[in-house]
Design a protein around this motif. Structure first.
Motif, PDB file in Angstrom:
ATOM      1  N   LEU A 201       0.832  -1.199   0.000  1.00 44.56           N
ATOM      2  CA  LEU A 201       0.000   0.000   0.000  1.00 44.56           C
ATOM      3  C   LEU A 201       0.868   1.251   0.000  1.00 44.56           C
ATOM      4  N   ASP A 202       1.946   1.213   0.769  1.00 43.64           N
ATOM      5  CA  ASP A 202       2.844   2.371   0.819  1.00 43.64           C
ATOM      6  C   ASP A 202       3.444   2.677  -0.540  1.00 43.64           C
ATOM      7  N   ALA A 203       3.859   1.637  -1.239  1.00 41.49           N
ATOM      8  CA  ALA A 203       4.443   1.839  -2.565  1.00 41.49           C
ATOM      9  C   ALA A 203       3.402   2.417  -3.520  1.00 41.49           C
ATOM     10  N   ILE A 204       2.161   1.938  -3.385  1.00 42.25           N
ATOM     11  CA  ILE A 204       1.092   2.432  -4.245  1.00 42.25           C
ATOM     12  C   ILE A 204       0.826   3.910  -3.982  1.00 42.25           C
ATOM     13  N   ILE A 205       0.779   4.275  -2.699  1.00 43.58           N
ATOM     14  CA  ILE A 205       0.529   5.677  -2.354  1.00 43.58           C
ATOM     15  C   ILE A 205       1.673   6.567  -2.820  1.00 43.58           C
TER      16      ILE A 205
ATOM     17  N   LEU B 154      -8.331   5.132  -3.335  1.00 46.86           N
ATOM     18  CA  LEU B 154      -6.933   5.576  -3.397  1.00 46.86           C
ATOM     19  C   LEU B 154      -6.859   7.095  -3.274  1.00 46.86           C
ATOM     20  N   VAL B 155      -7.739   7.791  -3.967  1.00 51.54           N
ATOM     21  CA  VAL B 155      -7.760   9.255  -3.874  1.00 51.54           C
ATOM     22  C   VAL B 155      -8.049   9.689  -2.434  1.00 51.54           C
ATOM     23  N   ARG B 156      -8.982   9.005  -1.786  1.00 51.04           N
ATOM     24  CA  ARG B 156      -9.295   9.326  -0.398  1.00 51.04           C
ATOM     25  C   ARG B 156      -8.061   9.208   0.497  1.00 51.04           C
ATOM     26  N   LEU B 157      -7.269   8.184   0.281  1.00 51.13           N
ATOM     27  CA  LEU B 157      -6.038   8.017   1.058  1.00 51.13           C
ATOM     28  C   LEU B 157      -5.085   9.191   0.816  1.00 51.13           C
ATOM     29  N   LEU B 158      -5.012   9.646  -0.424  1.00 58.46           N
ATOM     30  CA  LEU B 158      -4.141  10.783  -0.746  1.00 58.46           C
ATOM     31  C   LEU B 158      -4.668  12.060  -0.089  1.00 58.46           C
ATOM     32  N   VAL B 159      -5.973  12.252  -0.122  1.00 61.35           N
ATOM     33  CA  VAL B 159      -6.567  13.444   0.491  1.00 61.35           C
ATOM     34  C   VAL B 159      -6.274  13.464   1.987  1.00 61.35           C
ATOM     35  N   GLU B 160      -6.418  12.318   2.626  1.00 58.51           N
ATOM     36  CA  GLU B 160      -6.123  12.228   4.062  1.00 58.51           C
ATOM     37  C   GLU B 160      -4.667  12.568   4.340  1.00 58.51           C
ATOM     38  N   ASP B 161      -3.796  12.009   3.532  1.00 54.29           N
ATOM     39  CA  ASP B 161      -2.367  12.261   3.679  1.00 54.29           C
ATOM     40  C   ASP B 161      -2.074  13.752   3.525  1.00 54.29           C
ATOM     41  N   ALA B 162      -2.673  14.362   2.528  1.00 54.03           N
ATOM     42  CA  ALA B 162      -2.448  15.791   2.272  1.00 54.03           C
ATOM     43  C   ALA B 162      -2.989  16.638   3.428  1.00 54.03           C
ATOM     44  N   HIS B 163      -4.156  16.274   3.926  1.00 50.79           N
ATOM     45  CA  HIS B 163      -4.720  16.967   5.086  1.00 50.79           C
ATOM     46  C   HIS B 163      -3.723  16.944   6.251  1.00 50.79           C
ATOM     47  N   ARG B 164      -3.205  15.770   6.513  1.00 49.28           N
ATOM     48  CA  ARG B 164      -2.282  15.616   7.636  1.00 49.28           C
ATOM     49  C   ARG B 164      -1.050  16.496   7.461  1.00 49.28           C
ATOM     50  N   ARG B 165      -0.501  16.502   6.253  1.00 52.60           N
ATOM     51  CA  ARG B 165       0.717  17.281   6.034  1.00 52.60           C
ATOM     52  C   ARG B 165       0.457  18.780   6.135  1.00 52.60           C
ATOM     53  N   LEU B 166      -0.686  19.212   5.580  1.00 51.27           N
ATOM     54  CA  LEU B 166      -1.017  20.635   5.653  1.00 51.27           C
ATOM     55  C   LEU B 166      -1.257  21.060   7.101  1.00 51.27           C
ATOM     56  N   ALA B 167      -1.994  20.234   7.839  1.00 49.37           N
ATOM     57  CA  ALA B 167      -2.265  20.557   9.242  1.00 49.37           C
ATOM     58  C   ALA B 167      -0.972  20.651  10.038  1.00 49.37           C
ATOM     59  N   ALA B 168      -0.048  19.746   9.761  1.00 53.04           N
ATOM     60  CA  ALA B 168       1.226  19.766  10.475  1.00 53.04           C
ATOM     61  C   ALA B 168       2.012  21.036  10.171  1.00 53.04           C
ATOM     62  N   ALA B 169       1.996  21.447   8.897  1.00 51.99           N
ATOM     63  CA  ALA B 169       2.734  22.654   8.507  1.00 51.99           C
ATOM     64  C   ALA B 169       2.164  23.885   9.204  1.00 51.99           C
ATOM     65  N   ILE B 170       0.837  23.959   9.300  1.00 47.75           N
ATOM     66  CA  ILE B 170       0.198  25.102   9.943  1.00 47.75           C
ATOM     67  C   ILE B 170       0.477  25.095  11.441  1.00 47.75           C
ATOM     68  N   ASP B 171       0.329  23.930  12.031  1.00 46.83           N
ATOM     69  CA  ASP B 171       0.551  23.802  13.460  1.00 46.83           C
ATOM     70  C   ASP B 171       1.979  24.213  13.826  1.00 46.83           C
ATOM     71  N   ALA B 172       2.916  23.799  12.979  1.00 47.89           N
ATOM     72  CA  ALA B 172       4.321  24.102  13.258  1.00 47.89           C
ATOM     73  C   ALA B 172       4.605  25.596  13.160  1.00 47.89           C
TER      74      ALA B 172
ATOM     75  N   ILE C  34      -6.360  18.887  -3.885  1.00 46.76           N
ATOM     76  CA  ILE C  34      -7.303  17.835  -3.490  1.00 46.76           C
ATOM     77  C   ILE C  34      -7.817  18.034  -2.069  1.00 46.76           C
ATOM     78  N   VAL C  35      -7.064  18.767  -1.247  1.00 43.51           N
ATOM     79  CA  VAL C  35      -7.577  19.055   0.103  1.00 43.51           C
ATOM     80  C   VAL C  35      -8.813  19.950   0.017  1.00 43.51           C
ATOM     81  N   PHE C  36      -8.725  20.984  -0.803  1.00 42.58           N
ATOM     82  CA  PHE C  36      -9.819  21.954  -0.849  1.00 42.58           C
ATOM     83  C   PHE C  36     -10.767  21.732  -2.022  1.00 42.58           C
ATOM     84  N   GLY C  37     -10.323  20.954  -2.975  1.00 44.37           N
ATOM     85  CA  GLY C  37     -11.118  20.837  -4.190  1.00 44.37           C
ATOM     86  C   GLY C  37     -12.069  19.655  -4.246  1.00 44.37           C
ATOM     87  N   SER C  38     -11.884  18.696  -3.354  1.00 40.70           N
ATOM     88  CA  SER C  38     -12.702  17.488  -3.502  1.00 40.70           C
ATOM     89  C   SER C  38     -14.022  17.617  -2.747  1.00 40.70           C
ATOM     90  N   ILE C  39     -15.039  17.842  -3.508  1.00 38.14           N
ATOM     91  CA  ILE C  39     -16.376  17.991  -2.964  1.00 38.14           C
ATOM     92  C   ILE C  39     -16.893  16.654  -2.419  1.00 38.14           C
TER      93      ILE C  39
END
Lengths: 188, 188
Positions: A9-13, A54-72, A103-108
């Motif tokens: 799964l990691d390789a796929i993502i 698969l897209v959902r997994l990417l959106v989650e990943d992107a959410h996490r990274r963006l949240a971390a950047a803001i928090d930091a 995909i964080v903000f665009g996926s309705i």
DNA sequence: ACCTGAACACCGTTCAAGT
DNA sequence: ACCTGAACACCGTTCAAGT
């Protein structure tokens, strides 16, 4: 007779991120992902329920990274300084990872939307800034104003919507300053 | 021997709008448009260069309608009143035609972007409001702040991104009031 | 247990053939 | 001049058959 797994799964993502950042959502096909990880398309369905999944997994990943950047970026203790830092971190993330931002903000789609908890650190940081500047009663309204402006600015910038010339960096800084003033000011 | 035309560009565009507002961009297939206007898919290529070209026509149409709505809302002479009227007209358009709004701001693709002139009335209205409130030197920065906030707010609303409760209408009104204050205030 | 080829139902698009 | 069926190169997805 068991066969050893030829991918993960990691390789796929990871492969999906490379393809997504290169060619966008429409370029992200199961066939290309399969080629990238060295299997045939049907094998992907052992790790992932569907392309949407698969897209959902990417959106989650992107959410996490963006949240971390803001928090930091937040946490200086000074809301004025934090506001500027968070806004710049937000914009920097979008510039560095435009497709992830997209995909964080665009996926309705309801089914692609990750859990609220994923964004909690970022929400908390912005709410705290808004509460400091506008008072606890207007914290939510203030946070919504901040995020709406930042997202609108960055998404229009990425879309190439600022077409009347002028300095875009300057417009962004102008926005940060005036937003701080607006939130700190008493209602008229 | 000539054959009478069995459809028209207008009919194709009208059918495309119906499909787009119902099922979004991904539901807008040449096959469905063909069925809707009563021809076979290949016939569409007599009126339209490609699916992308059809989308471009829709984007242009949406731009025109949005610009007209904004232009109609402005013009009271009072920039405070105009700001509120334009913001509400903008949001109302997005609520009434969410897919049209979506393709206006969502389409990154260079080839789908209509001429600047199409948006001129809306640009002028917002620039004039910003100039009145923030002064001519900051008109462009101010207009960018207004549009960024309005677009960010509405697009997040449409995407279902405001998930922490509270009153969304209230948050929108709050934004309008504070933006007016922010633009009218001298830089700190 | 994992991987695969073959198959199915879709896409957009082209083009020679019909009228 | 316009419309069409057939064809091509793609999609996502399923599934029986292989190892």
């Amino acid at each position: 007779m068991p066969t050893p797994a030829r991918t993960s799964l990691d390789a796929i993502i990871a492969a999906a991120w490379t393809i997504l950042e290169m060619d966008g959502l429409e370029g992200l096909t199961m066939q290309r992902v399969a080629v990238a990880v060295g299997v045939r398309p049907p094998s992907l369905y052992k790790r992932v329920r569907s392309r949407g999944d698969l897209v959902r997994l990417l959106v989650e990943d992107a959410h996490r990274r963006l949240a971390a950047a803001i928090d930091a970026a937040a946490g200086s203790g000074d809301p004025w300084r934090d506001l500027a830092a968070v806004a710049h971190a937000f914009r920097a993330f979008a510039h560095a990872h435009p497709r992830a931002y997209e995909i964080v903000f665009g996926s309705i789609r309801e089914d692609w939307r990750p859990d609220l908890a994923t964004l909690a650190p970022a929400n908390d940081a912005v709410l705290s800034i808004a509460a400091s500047l506008a008072g606890p009663d207007q914290a939510l309204n203030g946070a919504r104003m901040l995020v709406a402006w930042a997202h609108g600015f960055v998404s229009m910038e990425l879309a190439g919507a600022f077409r009347l010339g002028g300095d875009i960096d300057d417009a962004f800084t102008f926005g940060i300053e005036r937003l701080a003033v607006a939130l700190a000011a008493p209602a008229r």
